[in-house]
Scaffold this active site. Structure first.
Site, short mmCIF file in Angstrom:
data_model
loop_
_atom_site.label_atom_id
_atom_site.label_comp_id
_atom_site.label_asym_id
_atom_site.label_seq_id
_atom_site.Cartn_x
_atom_site.Cartn_y
_atom_site.Cartn_z
N HIS A 57 0.84 -1.18 0.00
CA HIS A 57 0.00 0.00 0.00
C HIS A 57 0.89 1.25 0.00
O HIS A 57 2.08 1.17 0.32
CB HIS A 57 -0.92 0.00 1.23
CG HIS A 57 -2.01 -1.02 1.11
ND1 HIS A 57 -2.99 -1.18 2.07
CD2 HIS A 57 -2.30 -1.91 0.14
CE1 HIS A 57 -3.82 -2.13 1.69
NE2 HIS A 57 -3.43 -2.59 0.53
N GLU A 59 1.13 3.78 1.95
CA GLU A 59 1.75 4.11 3.24
C GLU A 59 2.96 3.22 3.48
O GLU A 59 4.03 3.70 3.89
CB GLU A 59 0.75 3.90 4.39
CG GLU A 59 -0.54 4.71 4.26
CD GLU A 59 -1.64 3.97 3.51
OE1 GLU A 59 -1.32 3.26 2.52
OE2 GLU A 59 -2.81 4.09 3.90
N ASP A 206 -19.57 -5.99 -37.01
CA ASP A 206 -18.34 -5.22 -37.20
C ASP A 206 -17.06 -6.04 -36.99
O ASP A 206 -15.99 -5.59 -37.35
CB ASP A 206 -18.29 -4.02 -36.22
CG ASP A 206 -19.43 -3.04 -36.47
OD1 ASP A 206 -20.12 -3.21 -37.48
OD2 ASP A 206 -19.60 -2.11 -35.67
N ARG A 213 -5.02 0.01 -28.31
CA ARG A 213 -3.79 0.04 -29.10
C ARG A 213 -3.23 1.45 -29.23
O ARG A 213 -3.98 2.43 -29.25
CB ARG A 213 -4.06 -0.49 -30.52
CG ARG A 213 -4.56 -1.91 -30.56
CD ARG A 213 -4.79 -2.40 -31.98
NE ARG A 213 -5.84 -1.68 -32.70
CZ ARG A 213 -7.15 -1.92 -32.56
NH1 ARG A 213 -7.57 -2.84 -31.72
NH2 ARG A 213 -8.04 -1.23 -33.25
N GLU A 273 -19.33 0.04 -25.50
CA GLU A 273 -19.16 0.56 -26.86
C GLU A 273 -20.35 0.23 -27.77
O GLU A 273 -20.20 0.13 -28.98
CB GLU A 273 -17.84 0.05 -27.46
CG GLU A 273 -16.64 0.72 -26.84
CD GLU A 273 -15.49 0.99 -27.80
OE1 GLU A 273 -15.66 0.81 -29.02
OE2 GLU A 273 -14.44 1.41 -27.30
N ALA A 281 -30.38 -0.80 -23.65
CA ALA A 281 -30.65 -1.67 -22.50
C ALA A 281 -30.04 -1.09 -21.23
O ALA A 281 -30.69 -1.03 -20.18
CB ALA A 281 -30.12 -3.07 -22.76
C1 AOF Z 1 -4.61 -0.20 -1.64
N1 AOF Z 1 -3.56 0.64 -1.67
O1 AOF Z 1 -2.32 2.23 -0.82
C2 AOF Z 1 -4.26 1.57 0.33
C3 AOF Z 1 -5.38 0.69 0.35
O2 AOF Z 1 -6.23 -6.35 -0.62
P1 AOF Z 1 -5.36 -5.36 0.03
O3 AOF Z 1 -4.68 -5.90 1.25
O4 AOF Z 1 -4.36 -4.75 -0.93
O5 AOF Z 1 -6.31 -4.20 0.58
C4 AOF Z 1 -6.99 -3.37 -0.28
C5 AOF Z 1 -7.79 -2.36 0.51
O6 AOF Z 1 -6.97 -1.61 1.39
C6 AOF Z 1 -8.42 -1.34 -0.39
O7 AOF Z 1 -9.66 -1.78 -0.85
C7 AOF Z 1 -8.57 -0.14 0.51
O8 AOF Z 1 -9.77 -0.25 1.25
C8 AOF Z 1 -7.41 -0.28 1.51
N2 AOF Z 1 -6.31 0.72 1.33
N3 AOF Z 1 -5.51 -0.16 -0.66
O9 AOF Z 1 -4.76 -1.01 -2.51
C9 AOF Z 1 -3.33 1.52 -0.73
N4 AOF Z 1 -4.03 2.47 1.30
ZN ZN Z 2 -3.10 -0.27 3.80
#
Ligand code: AOF
Ligand code: ZN
Length: 343
Positions: A57, A59, A206, A213, A273, A281
Site C-alpha cells: 500500500h 503508506e 463489425d 492500441r 461501446e 438496455a
Molecule cells: C490499496 N492501496 O495504498 C491503500 C489501500 O487487498 P489489500 O490488502 O491490498 O487491501 C486493499 C484495501 O486496502 C483497499 O480496498 C482499501 O480499502 C485499503 N487501502 N488499498 O490497494 C493503498 N491504502
Molecule cells: Zn493499507
C-alpha cells in the site's frame, strides 16, 4: 468571510499525495493511493504510492523509503490508512509502529473490510485529520468507490456519432465516422478501463478487436477484459476471440447480470461501446453513469441511430445529461456528460 477558502499546509502536501496516487494503475482491483511523509521541520522525508493489488500500500511504500526517518513525521495519505490484513498488512499499525506522529487523510475508506484505520490511530495515540481534499481523492477513485459502496461497477457509454445522431450508414458501414485523433483518444480511454463491452450484434456485424492500441498498432500493456453480451453464438474466427486479451461471452441480455459478473471479478469501470440495442438496455435500466460522445461534423441523413428506443415519446421525458467536459479532438468534439451527481 464565509465561503472563503484558504489553502493550508495540509492541503499542499495532500495535493502531492494525490499526484503520486495518479501514478497507480486505474484498471485494478485496488484504489489508487498516494502517501507523503513530512518531517517535524516541514521538509519532505519520503513519498510512496500503490502500484496495484498485491503490492505494498502507499503508506507501506512511503514508510519503506523513509526507514528510521519516519519517526516524528506527519503522514499524508489520499485514502484512510487501512486497518485490515488483506493482501498486505494493516497500514494504520505500520504507521504507528514507525512512530509517525500525525496522520492526515483525504477520503475515508469506503471499503468496510479495510475501514477504521483513522479510529484505530486515534485510539492508539496518533493524531489524525480526515477529509483534506476528500472531494479530489474521491474523484480520483470514483469508479472503485462506486463498486465498493454499491456493488455495481461504473459504466461509461462511449459513442461515435454523426451530427444527426447516426452511428452507421444505411448499408451498415460504420468505419470511420470520427477522425484518427478521436479514435486514438478512444484507445487511451479503453486502456484505463477494466472491461470493454459490445453486444453480439456489433460483434457479428463489425467484428471488432476491442483491444487498446497505440497509434502504431502496438497493444497497451494492460488490456481491458473484452465482454460480449447476448445469446447469439460468435463466429469461431471472431477477432475478439484471439489471445490479445481475455474475452468473456456472457449469454444474457440483462445488463444487471453483466455488471454482477464484472463486480465478482472486482472490475469497477466498464467501457460500453454499443451498438444501439446494448446502449438502450443499459440506459433504460438506469445503469449508465457517464457518456463520452465523439461527435463528428458528418451528416448521413439515414442510418443506424447511436441508441435504440428508450421508450421516450415526449420532450418533457427526454434524458438530460450534465456536461462535465467538452474538448475538440481533431475535427471532432468529445462531449463528456454525467447522468447523476458524482459522489
Ligand atoms: C490499496 N492501496 O495504498 C491503500 C489501500 O487487498 P489489500 O490488502 O491490498 O487491501 C486493499 C484495501 O486496502 C483497499 O480496498 C482499501 O480499502 C485499503 N487501502 N488499498 O490497494 C493503498 N491504502
Ligand atoms: Zn493499507
Amino acid at each position: 468571510m464565509t465561503g472563503q477558502h484558504t489553502t493550508d499546509a495540509d492541503e499542499v502536501w495532500m495535493s502531492r499525495a494525490l499526484e503520486l496516487a495518479e501514478r497507480g494503475p486505474e484498471a485494478d482491483a485496488n484504489p489508487r493511493v498516494g502517501c507523503v511523509l513530512v518531517g517535524p521541520d516541514g521538509s519532505l522525508v519520503a513519498e510512496g504510492w500503490h502500484r496495484g493489488a498485491g503490492t505494498p500500500h502507499a503508506e507501506a511504500d512511503a514508510l519503506a523509503a523513509a526507514g528510521d526517518r519516519a519517526e516524528g513525521c506527519t503522514a499524508y495519505a489520499s485514502l484512510e490508512p487501512c486497518n485490515h490484513t488483506g493482501r498486505t498488512q494493516p497500514c494504520a499499525q505500520a504507521l504507528r509502529a514507525a512512530r509517525v506522529r500525525r496522520v492526515v487523510f483525504a477520503q475515508t475508506d469506503p471499503n468496510p473490510a479495510a475501514a477504521g484505520g483513522g479510529q484505530w490511530l486515534l485510539e492508539h495515540g496518533v493524531g489524525t485529520r480526515a477529509g483534506v481534499l476528500a472531494t479530489e481523492a474521491e474523484l480520483l477513485n470514483r469508479t472503485w468507490t462506486q463498486l465498493v459502496t454499491t456493488g455495481r461497477p461504473w459504466v461509461t457509454w462511449k459513442l461515435a456519432t454523426t451530427l444527426d445522431g447516426r452511428s452507421a450508414a444505411a448499408d451498415g458501414t460504420s468505419r470511420w465516422i470520427t477522425g484518427e485523433k478521436a479514435r486514438q483518444d478512444v484507445h487511451v480511454q479503453r486502456s484505463r478501463c477494466g472491461a470493454i463491452l459490445v453486444g453480439t450484434g456489433t460483434a457479428l456485424t463489425d467484428d471488432p478487436h476491442l483491444t487498446a492500441r497505440r497509434a502504431d498498432g502496438r497493444l497497451y500493456e494492460r488490456q481491458p477484459v473484452r465482454v460480449v453480451m447476448g445469446v447469439r453464438e460468435l463466429a469461431v474466427t471472431a477477432r475478439v476471440l484471439d489471445d490479445a486479451a481475455p474475452t468473456w461471452h456472457l449469454r444474457t441480455r440483462d445488463p444487471h447480470e453483466v455488471l454482477a459478473a464484472l463486480a465478482r471479478a472486482e472490475i469497477h469501470h466498464l467501457w460500453l461501446e454499443g451498438g444501439p440495442t446494448v446502449a438502450a438496455a443499459f440506459m433504460s435500466a438506469g445503469l449508465v453513469d457517464e457518456v463520452v460522445a465523439y461527435v463528428a461534423p458528418v451528416l448521413l441523413g439515414r442510418g443506424r441511430p447511436s441508441v435504440g428506443d428508450l421508450g421516450i415519446t415526449t420532450m418533457g421525458r427526454a434524458l438530460r445529461l450534465e456536461p462535465t467536459d467538452i474538448t475538440l479532438i481533431g475535427h471532432d468534439v468529445r462531449l463528456t456528460a454525467c447522468l447523476k451527481e458524482i459522489g
